[in-house]
Design a protein around this motif. Structure first.
Motif, PDB file in Angstrom:
ATOM      1  N   GLN A 135      43.309  13.380  53.963  1.00 56.07           N
ATOM      2  CA  GLN A 135      41.910  12.718  55.217  1.00 56.07           C
ATOM      3  C   GLN A 135      40.797  12.464  53.654  1.00 56.07           C
ATOM      4  O   GLN A 135      39.747  11.915  53.866  1.00 56.07           O
ATOM      5  CB  GLN A 135      41.244  13.802  55.596  1.00 56.07           C
ATOM      6  CG  GLN A 135      42.024  14.524  56.486  1.00 56.07           C
ATOM      7  CD  GLN A 135      41.575  14.905  57.688  1.00 56.07           C
ATOM      8  OE1 GLN A 135      40.369  15.870  56.952  1.00 56.07           O
ATOM      9  NE2 GLN A 135      42.345  15.985  58.579  1.00 56.07           N
ATOM     10  N   ILE A 136      41.381  11.918  52.763  1.00 55.92           N
ATOM     11  CA  ILE A 136      40.459  10.949  51.645  1.00 55.92           C
ATOM     12  C   ILE A 136      40.906   9.638  51.371  1.00 55.92           C
ATOM     13  O   ILE A 136      41.587   9.022  51.145  1.00 55.92           O
ATOM     14  CB  ILE A 136      39.962  11.255  50.570  1.00 55.92           C
ATOM     15  CG1 ILE A 136      39.133  12.965  50.820  1.00 55.92           C
ATOM     16  CG2 ILE A 136      38.966  10.921  49.692  1.00 55.92           C
ATOM     17  CD1 ILE A 136      39.042  13.673  49.815  1.00 55.92           C
ATOM     18  N   LYS A 154      31.889   8.993  46.073  1.00 55.11           N
ATOM     19  CA  LYS A 154      31.442   9.846  46.455  1.00 55.11           C
ATOM     20  C   LYS A 154      30.963  10.833  47.693  1.00 55.11           C
ATOM     21  O   LYS A 154      31.410  12.389  48.493  1.00 55.11           O
ATOM     22  CB  LYS A 154      30.484  10.537  45.395  1.00 55.11           C
ATOM     23  CG  LYS A 154      30.424  10.353  44.064  1.00 55.11           C
ATOM     24  CD  LYS A 154      29.422  10.716  43.096  1.00 55.11           C
ATOM     25  CE  LYS A 154      29.816  10.410  41.746  1.00 55.11           C
ATOM     26  NZ  LYS A 154      29.469  10.791  40.576  1.00 55.11           N
ATOM     27  N   GLU A 155      30.654  10.278  48.555  1.00 55.23           N
ATOM     28  CA  GLU A 155      30.737  10.597  50.181  1.00 55.23           C
ATOM     29  C   GLU A 155      32.225  11.189  51.057  1.00 55.23           C
ATOM     30  O   GLU A 155      31.511  12.234  51.842  1.00 55.23           O
ATOM     31  CB  GLU A 155      30.549   9.350  51.220  1.00 55.23           C
ATOM     32  CG  GLU A 155      28.543   9.070  50.795  1.00 55.23           C
ATOM     33  CD  GLU A 155      28.319   8.202  49.503  1.00 55.23           C
ATOM     34  OE1 GLU A 155      29.175   6.971  49.435  1.00 55.23           O
ATOM     35  OE2 GLU A 155      27.557   7.790  48.871  1.00 55.23           O
ATOM     36  N   GLU A 158      34.192  18.012  51.454  1.00 57.19           N
ATOM     37  CA  GLU A 158      33.899  19.272  51.792  1.00 57.19           C
ATOM     38  C   GLU A 158      33.143  20.303  52.368  1.00 57.19           C
ATOM     39  O   GLU A 158      32.885  21.165  52.950  1.00 57.19           O
ATOM     40  CB  GLU A 158      33.420  19.545  50.590  1.00 57.19           C
ATOM     41  CG  GLU A 158      32.113  20.873  49.692  1.00 57.19           C
ATOM     42  CD  GLU A 158      33.848  21.208  49.263  1.00 57.19           C
ATOM     43  OE1 GLU A 158      33.162  23.045  49.372  1.00 57.19           O
ATOM     44  OE2 GLU A 158      35.026  21.259  48.436  1.00 57.19           O
ATOM     45  N   MET A 159      32.769  19.773  53.207  1.00 64.53           N
ATOM     46  CA  MET A 159      31.648  20.134  53.710  1.00 64.53           C
ATOM     47  C   MET A 159      32.547  20.704  55.519  1.00 64.53           C
ATOM     48  O   MET A 159      32.406  21.221  55.857  1.00 64.53           O
ATOM     49  CB  MET A 159      30.653  18.877  54.691  1.00 64.53           C
ATOM     50  CG  MET A 159      29.555  18.663  53.807  1.00 64.53           C
ATOM     51  SD  MET A 159      28.502  20.179  53.643  1.00 64.53           S
ATOM     52  CE  MET A 159      27.856  20.283  55.458  1.00 64.53           C
TER      53      MET A 159
END
Length: 126
Positions: free
Chosen positions: A53-54, A83-84, A90-91
């Motif tokens: 998912q990145i 970086k977002e 991570e969130m």
């Protein structure tokens, strides 16, 4: 060098067959167009890879002869991933672990009542 082999060499995938599968699913793009596993990579290509998912973005600096060590990967590519993307991942990971730990079993009667109260309050907002 083939794109699947390149992705394996610069350690984006653990095996070359995983890299090939990602290419076949359309998760790999070279310069904005979907790439097959056999597509050749040249220096200055911009590669976009969707994994976990990145959307990883990087530029090819050089072509390695074979799989390289983790410390040497930056010689062969320049990471352009914002970086977002990592912060959003991570969130999302933290939000899944917020209420209950994995493997903690079924909700208790109190947990069930709290969940029901939450859904009743959210329906009132509509």
């Amino acid at each position: 060098m083939r794109i699947d082999k390149y992705l394996w060499c610069v350690r984006y995938f653990k095996t070359r067959s995983l890299a090939t599968t990602a290419c076949n699913k359309g998760q790999v793009k070279i310069n904005g167009s979907v790439a097959k596993a056999s597509k050749e990579v040249i220096i200055t290509d911009k590669i976009t890879l969707r994994k976990d998912q990145i959307d990883y973005e990087f530029k090819v600096n050089d072509i390695p002869k074979s799989r390289v060590g983790a410390k040497l990967v930056d010689i062969y590519r320049t990471d352009l991933t914002p970086k977002e993307a990592f912060e959003a991942r991570e969130m999302q990971r933290l939000s899944q672990d917020y209420y209950r730990k994995k493997g903690s079993g079924r909700p208790t009667k109190k947990d069930r009542r709290d969940i029901d109260d939450f859904y009743e309050d959210s329906e009132d907002a509509w």
